[in-house]
Design an enzyme around this catalytic site. Sequence first.
Site, PDB file in Angstrom:
ATOM      1  N   HIS A 242      38.962  39.318 -15.815  1.00 48.81           N
ATOM      2  CA  HIS A 242      38.814  38.177 -14.906  1.00 48.81           C
ATOM      3  C   HIS A 242      39.051  36.845 -15.598  1.00 48.81           C
ATOM      4  O   HIS A 242      39.017  35.798 -14.957  1.00 48.81           O
ATOM      5  CB  HIS A 242      37.426  38.189 -14.246  1.00 48.81           C
ATOM      6  CG  HIS A 242      37.357  39.089 -13.048  1.00 48.81           C
ATOM      7  ND1 HIS A 242      37.450  38.624 -11.755  1.00 48.81           N
ATOM      8  CD2 HIS A 242      37.260  40.431 -12.953  1.00 48.81           C
ATOM      9  CE1 HIS A 242      37.379  39.639 -10.922  1.00 48.81           C
ATOM     10  NE2 HIS A 242      37.261  40.748 -11.625  1.00 48.81           N
ATOM     11  N   HIS A 293      36.344  44.709 -23.454  1.00 49.03           N
ATOM     12  CA  HIS A 293      35.934  44.615 -22.063  1.00 49.03           C
ATOM     13  C   HIS A 293      36.231  45.870 -21.242  1.00 49.03           C
ATOM     14  O   HIS A 293      35.344  46.431 -20.603  1.00 49.03           O
ATOM     15  CB  HIS A 293      36.590  43.414 -21.379  1.00 49.03           C
ATOM     16  CG  HIS A 293      36.254  43.328 -19.931  1.00 49.03           C
ATOM     17  ND1 HIS A 293      35.025  42.903 -19.490  1.00 49.03           N
ATOM     18  CD2 HIS A 293      36.955  43.649 -18.816  1.00 49.03           C
ATOM     19  CE1 HIS A 293      34.988  42.959 -18.167  1.00 49.03           C
ATOM     20  NE2 HIS A 293      36.153  43.401 -17.735  1.00 49.03           N
ATOM     21  N   SER A 657      44.794  20.291  -1.912  1.00 48.57           N
ATOM     22  CA  SER A 657      44.165  19.424  -0.930  1.00 48.57           C
ATOM     23  C   SER A 657      43.420  20.226   0.123  1.00 48.57           C
ATOM     24  O   SER A 657      42.707  19.684   0.944  1.00 48.57           O
ATOM     25  CB  SER A 657      45.243  18.590  -0.237  1.00 48.57           C
ATOM     26  OG  SER A 657      46.185  19.482   0.349  1.00 48.57           O
TER      27      SER A 657
END
Lengths: 741, 161
Positions: A242, A293, A657
């Site tokens: 991730h 991981h 935005s």
Amino acid sequence: MGCGVSKSSQFNKNSRKAVTTIRAAILIQRWYRQYVARTEMRRRYTWHIFQSIEYSGQQAQIKLYNFLGYLMDNFTPSSTERNLISHIFREHEVCLDAEWERYFCYQTIEVPEVYTGPHLTFPLTVEQAVGLLEAFRNKKQLHSRYVLQLLLETWKLLRMFPNINRISTCQSKVITICGDLHGQLEDLLLIFYKNGVPSLERPYVFNGDFVDRGKDSIEILLILFSFLLVYPCDVYLNRGNHEDHLINLRYGFTKEVLTKYKIHGKRILKLLQKIFSWLPLATVIDQKVLVLHGGISDTTDLSFLARVDRHSYISALRPPKRRNNSSAGVSIDTDLEEDVWSTSRIYQRRNSLSFPKPLGPRDCFHNRSLQDFSGRIKVKMEDELESRRRRESLFQTAVNRSEKDLLSPSTSTDSTSSDNAKEEWRLILDLLWSDPMNQDGCVPNEVRGGGCYWGPDVTEEFLNRHNMQLIIRSHECKQEGYEFCHNRKVLTLFSASNYYDVGSNRGAYVKLGPDLVPYVIQYQASSLTRELTARQSIGRTERSALKVLREQLFAHKSDLICAFKKFDPENTGLVSMNDWASAVERVMHLNLPWRTLFSQLVSSKSNDGSIDYQDWFNELAIKGPNADHIEQSLLETLYRHRATLETIFRIVDTDNSGLITVEDFRKTWKLLSVYLKMEITDEDISNLAVTIDSNHDGSIDIDEFMEAFRLTDKKSRLERGRSMFMVTTTDLTKLEGELNV
Amino acid sequence: MADNNQSAEAQSDIHKKIRSAFKTFDFLSNNTVEACEINSVIYSLGCFPTQADLHAFISEVGEDNSGFIELDKFLPAMTKILLEHRFPPIPEERLLQAFEVLDKEKKGYLEPEELRKYMTEEGEPFTQEEMEEMLTALVDNKQKCVLYKEVIGQLVIDPDT
């Protein structure tokens, strides 16, 4: 005389009583044990539900990116689509380091007087790091100026680290190892509370997946980085799958940062991309214990790993760009990277898409071959290809030839370097994405879409080869927070408690002393959990899981009805329980015990046990998407692929935005329709766009759009529960942004 | 003829139920379940056997060398049990009576210690762990005792027909 008689009858009475008591006890014990077993059953399938949906979501993500990458490599779509796709990969910009420093210049950012959060001065001290912890505990937010400064310092430091951290337990140091945290600040605070903060006497290893899903990912990063800066020899970070901006787009981290840092969020994310790529890939303790991981594969080799250029893998989902001078001589479109069109890249890409056929029982998850893009794409894009005959012939040969031919050395001058690149990429993918399995061997991880499943024999061989004794990894949520496998040679460690929902699982961390025997400590955050009794907490989690499952079922309504109809040739509108289970299993491709879940998912059935399936869909949700003039199957697609759609929207929204133009919206849909093999007419898309752009200003508010297509569950409208798999905006927009950042 | 069809359908449904429940505990995904977990499978199919019943059943079905039970062997044996309704559920009234028997003083509730004594000393005794779990689940927080009448009502599971 009287005594004798009464004594014996008394005796009989007593023994009768005793027998009755025993019988009563047995009865109650029977009943209670049954109850416990039923609860355990519910816990199990609830777990299965969450896990299978999570993994299929990851799989979808990776497939999507593979698809887009394939498009990039094999076509020049018409210019509008090409721009869109290159947007998606625009982050592969190359900048000189000096340029980066200028870009991330924080000195011009002013901290207003009203700011009540922590002020940082560098070099960082431990008091400041602890102060940061406290501030976050009190829900403060660090000002973007300090964030950028801290990230810059972190980046400079990480660049100096090797791919593999090496630590030792000399001087009787005990090392603490933590697994996935996933933005759950409560858990990190709990660990520090129970175990103490990092220090010279208390080294820590954090094993990746610090971000996504939870709501405090950036705070976790800032804490970890600040302790890293204070104790660079006693805090070790490993990269997780991730720690990857392409994944972050889907699983919430990108959104979190942009929401919390409205002005400088984009810069922060850009800097984090670099930082992620510079995170070390593994940690070795006393040369005997490997901490990473995901896991390993049958080709993992640590000495090879030590030599790779780790920072060129900005995302593990895309191999790094190669400066390839000997491109295949086709005409280059100026606004795309040169090497994208080179022959060797096509071969390289092709191989990434093709996996050997999987063995073993997990192939039930695999529903779409990663190789069949050609058929799909040809239909839509053929027109554009006609003018590029040379490329088309390349494409045709790539598709038609068998894998063996593609790899033969004579066809490409760059075969060795592309082989090497391929090897490297596979190595990194395996490190970050693999899961252990119980059977021997090593097969591709088709459930997740990346990495592999590796068996006990692979562990054995690996450990022998490297003269090691234990692998500690994370990546998978475990109910107890940890789990041993492969003859206790592999330990999975997961530190995000209540990951799927409140009460779903504990978290755990491990302490490793010079004897290298792992000592596990478990915990569960949230005071709420402790108050709930066992039966109550399973109820909540179960309800949450079922809610998610119902949403999935509803989203597949058309396919399900089709499947039901096959079992109902006489069109009675009814199917038996058995047939219901078969149909659902066939359509949903989730390896769940449907027959067991039946009573939880279907409440109305007639006396002979048959189900009215149309009625059942009505029961599933009270409020579907409220756009009546939009075609049903389009709505379903929309709902089913919400997460993907949202991801793409956010990519397209280049200025962050929250708005995209109607034009971009159309392009996105067209692309998606090719990927999903759906026939979506331009008219359909226009209708959709018009509905969403209610004020007709030519732009669409992404959040509003996603909100409009959320289902409200009839049964648990008041219970929001954390719907992790359809990342919703309401979770994050409720953050208190007190600062003008 | 119709009867045959119906019973075939019924049996097929039972098979599906059993497989589904079995699958939930088959964590190796190889159609086996650990012997210690098989109880849960049986219970979750709506049966209420005693421990003795369970032991008998397991020895009938047979474990393999590593203590696992195979679906192939489990399925026919379990089907028989379900068709015969061999371990039917306990009616609420009987359960209530059982509690009342233990409630010697007729208080209407049981002290935790009382329950502990019976459950760990009589019948097919609980382990410490089972006892702790039961107390956590059944003891009312405020009144610190087991209000068995209420408890029976709350813990009744939906029958899976």
